[in-house]
Design a protein around this motif. Sequence first.
Motif, PDB file in Angstrom:
ATOM      1  N   ASP A 181       0.636  -1.275  -0.138  1.00  0.00           N
ATOM      2  CA  ASP A 181      -0.051  -0.005   0.095  1.00  0.00           C
ATOM      3  C   ASP A 181       0.932   1.279  -0.082  1.00  0.00           C
ATOM      4  N   LEU A 182       1.968   1.251   0.702  1.00  0.00           N
ATOM      5  CA  LEU A 182       2.612   2.349   0.669  1.00  0.00           C
ATOM      6  C   LEU A 182       3.549   2.625  -0.464  1.00  0.00           C
ATOM      7  N   GLU A 183       3.731   1.656  -1.396  1.00  0.00           N
ATOM      8  CA  GLU A 183       4.052   1.629  -2.676  1.00  0.00           C
ATOM      9  C   GLU A 183       3.383   2.033  -3.682  1.00  0.00           C
ATOM     10  N   GLY A 184       1.790   2.375  -3.262  1.00  0.00           N
ATOM     11  CA  GLY A 184       0.830   2.672  -4.431  1.00  0.00           C
ATOM     12  C   GLY A 184       0.154   1.446  -4.814  1.00  0.00           C
ATOM     13  N   ILE A 185       0.177   0.214  -4.032  1.00  0.00           N
ATOM     14  CA  ILE A 185      -0.381  -0.688  -4.872  1.00  0.00           C
ATOM     15  C   ILE A 185      -1.283  -1.640  -3.966  1.00  0.00           C
ATOM     16  N   ALA A 186      -2.532  -1.534  -4.371  1.00  0.00           N
ATOM     17  CA  ALA A 186      -3.722  -2.475  -3.370  1.00  0.00           C
ATOM     18  C   ALA A 186      -3.633  -3.848  -3.556  1.00  0.00           C
ATOM     19  N   VAL A 187      -3.425  -4.805  -2.721  1.00  0.00           N
ATOM     20  CA  VAL A 187      -3.585  -6.220  -2.563  1.00  0.00           C
ATOM     21  C   VAL A 187      -4.061  -6.459  -1.385  1.00  0.00           C
ATOM     22  N   SER A 188      -4.377  -7.760  -1.289  1.00  0.00           N
ATOM     23  CA  SER A 188      -5.111  -8.204  -0.091  1.00  0.00           C
ATOM     24  C   SER A 188      -4.437  -9.671   0.582  1.00  0.00           C
TER      25      SER A 188
END
Length: 396
Positions: free
Chosen positions: A316-323
């Motif tokens: 998320d801090l890298e700008g990527i939404a995963v779960s």
Amino acid sequence: MPEPRRPRIYLDWNATTPLRPEARAAMAAAWDVIGNPSSVHTEGRAARALVEGARAAVARSLGAEPRGVIFTSGGTEANVLALAPGLRGPAAPPVARLLVSAVEHASVLAGGRFRPEDITRVAVTPDGVVDLDDLRRRLADGPPALVSVLHANNETGAIQPITEIAELVRAAGGLLHVDAIQALGRIACRLPELGADLVSVSAHKVGGPKGVGALVLRDGLVPAEPLIRGGGQEQNRRGGTENVPGIAAFGAAVDAAMAGREHEAGRQGRLRGAMEAGLMEHPGTVVFSSHVQRLPNTTLVSAPGLRAETTVIAFDLEGIAVSSGSACSSGKVAPSHVLAAMQVPADLAQGAIRLSMGWDTTESGIARLLEAWRKITGVLGRGVIRTAPGTVLKKG
């Protein structure tokens, strides 16, 4: 000058999808239709036409009859509506018990309206596929059963052998419910070919709005008593005025998803192949269910030493939404019952993250994911990640 902020990359499509333009337009148009779909005047008939058009679209996508489509508030309600003793119809057996696979969605594992003592879990293989021998034994060990199986697992993407399962269930005199919430619009899932008696689907997994779903029944099958009593809506099977804008948007989203399904399956499958090759460059990386058929958009991956919650934050801090592959409704990370059923070692299960693609996933987005993966696995492997000046998250 600071570098411009890069656009975010969304790779959590199995959780929910963006609203398709077609669905947005259908919903906006429906807001101007003021009638109640149960009213017989012109305004009411206009609202009814939107509902019935969407009903036909959902039925068409599943090879079902429109009269078999019951609109609900979402996939969970559709599952609970399906899972009940007392299903009726021509040659429908009086099912008194429920068999569910050990990797089902929580709304199915809860058993719907069956008593806890009448619910049995069926084992799966280490690849997350239903153990057909175990299913055969459990079907033989009692009266006719309702069997509920995911068409495609929401965590691993593993596709179940539904036609083989249907043959076993039919031979044992039972009924088959298929949770196709992740499958609709991604792989072929038509009732006649699958041999399913009931199928659950959800709008927000195909580019429709949240809060709309449907239970679809084979022709002639009637569900048990309604979950929601009230008026005679949905042919007396679900009380309450229909959500006309949401239902209209669901129909438009389904049509759009089906029109692009084969192209997107091929495109996303190629992207996934390139992505997984890059992920596997990190020593010890495991892609779960990689030896069986999976949804073309889904990867559940882990590597030694990772913790899912920390990894998700780092992405998320890298700008990527995963779960996390084991995210629960509270938003916290809990042990994955899917990976536990697959007998995955705890150290790998605790690091599992799910990457799921959609129609706007691009090669450049996957390149950014792999860039972040190399950074995150390297940094987390050393025990810390830096989130902002002076802020440190420790591994574990």
